[in-house]
Scaffold this motif. Structure first.
Motif, PDB file in Angstrom:
ATOM      1  N   ARG A  17      44.435  48.728  38.844  1.00  0.00           N
ATOM      2  CA  ARG A  17      43.976  47.629  39.698  1.00  0.00           C
ATOM      3  C   ARG A  17      42.462  47.677  39.900  1.00  0.00           C
ATOM      4  O   ARG A  17      41.787  46.646  39.875  1.00  0.00           O
ATOM      5  CB  ARG A  17      44.704  47.679  41.042  1.00  0.00           C
ATOM      6  N   ALA A  21      39.867  44.865  38.503  1.00  0.00           N
ATOM      7  CA  ALA A  21      39.012  44.149  39.451  1.00  0.00           C
ATOM      8  C   ALA A  21      37.552  44.190  39.026  1.00  0.00           C
ATOM      9  O   ALA A  21      36.854  43.166  39.058  1.00  0.00           O
ATOM     10  CB  ALA A  21      39.177  44.738  40.852  1.00  0.00           C
ATOM     11  N   TYR A  22      37.084  45.341  38.610  1.00  0.00           N
ATOM     12  CA  TYR A  22      35.680  45.478  38.225  1.00  0.00           C
ATOM     13  C   TYR A  22      35.385  44.775  36.906  1.00  0.00           C
ATOM     14  O   TYR A  22      34.330  44.143  36.752  1.00  0.00           O
ATOM     15  CB  TYR A  22      35.285  46.952  38.164  1.00  0.00           C
ATOM     16  N   ARG A  25      35.498  40.998  37.578  1.00  0.00           N
ATOM     17  CA  ARG A  25      34.323  40.586  38.337  1.00  0.00           C
ATOM     18  C   ARG A  25      33.102  40.440  37.429  1.00  0.00           C
ATOM     19  O   ARG A  25      32.210  39.635  37.685  1.00  0.00           O
ATOM     20  CB  ARG A  25      34.025  41.616  39.442  1.00  0.00           C
TER      21      ARG A  25
END
Length: 227
Positions: A17, A21-22, A25
């Motif tokens: 996760r 997410a990184y 982004r």
């Protein structure tokens, strides 16, 4: 937005996760698998631009998974490991990994390393074919040929070979090869040696056993008289 696809093969859901997410982004697309067999199936079906691969997984570890990937494909791979020993890192490199990070890691660093590897994979500048005897390298298509037959190399091996072909017969120090071709990794001479060992084996199999020469205590050169 990069829109490139990152395949994450990691059995720790929380780490998956965080990495997703990184990466997302930063403009990447992601697909994840919590077991190697699913990851290999995703790789075959989706052809990701880069794989982030954990070492310690049940049933089939990251080394076995990497070996399976390398039998059919040269997709860039970043290994993720809790093992900080040099031998463990070198094992990953011998099997064809392009880079590695050690847990606990900063996810921003993983994204930065992935971006650096992919930037080199895309290449830049004008299209050019580099030649050294029977060896030719298409720097735009990222294809290595020996007597017009394709030679399967990893991204890091490609970078090292292309860098040396630009100045045949010149001796390259290990530190220079690290700066030019492995800046996103840790600067270890043995890292270069591992990649060069793999590259020499592949060149030998292709009929060029004396092309890549090690210079004791210094580095490596391409002996085009044997190319």
């Amino acid at each position: 937005m990069t829109n490139q696809l990152i395949l994450i093969i990691e059995d720790d859901i929380e780490i998956v996760r965080i990495l997703q997410a990184y990466f997302e982004r930063d403009g990447f697309r992601t697909i994840a698998a919590t077991d190697p067999l699913t990851g290999l199936a995703h790789h075959q079906r989706l052809k990701p631009d880069l794989v982030v691969l954990d070492v310690k997984m049940p049933k089939m570890d990251g080394y076995e998974t990497l070996a399976a990937l390398r039998r059919t494909d040269d997709t860039p791979v970043i290994m993720v490991t809790a093992l900080a020993e040099d031998l463990d890192k070198l094992q990953a490199l011998r099997l064809g990994a392009d880079d590695y990070v050690v847990k606990p890691f900063n996810p921003l660093e993983v994204v930065a390393r992935a971006r650096a590897i992919l930037r080199r994979a895309r290449g830049g500048g004008q299209s050019a074919v580099l030649r050294a005897g029977r060896l030719s390298i298409d720097t735009e298509a990222h294809i290595v040929l020996v007597d017009a037959e394709p030679l399967a190399v990893t991204l890091t091996e490609f970078r090292l070979l292309a860098h040396m072909v630009r100045s045949p017969n010149r001796v390259f120090e290990r530190s220079e090869l690290i700066d030019a071709c492995l800046p996103e990794g840790e600067a270890m001479n043995r890292t270069v040696d591992s990649h060069m060992s793999n590259l020499r084996r592949k060149l030998t199999t292709a009929g060029l056993p004396a092309l890549l020469v090690g210079v004791r205590g210094v580095g490596y050169r391409l002996d085009v008289s044997h190319g």
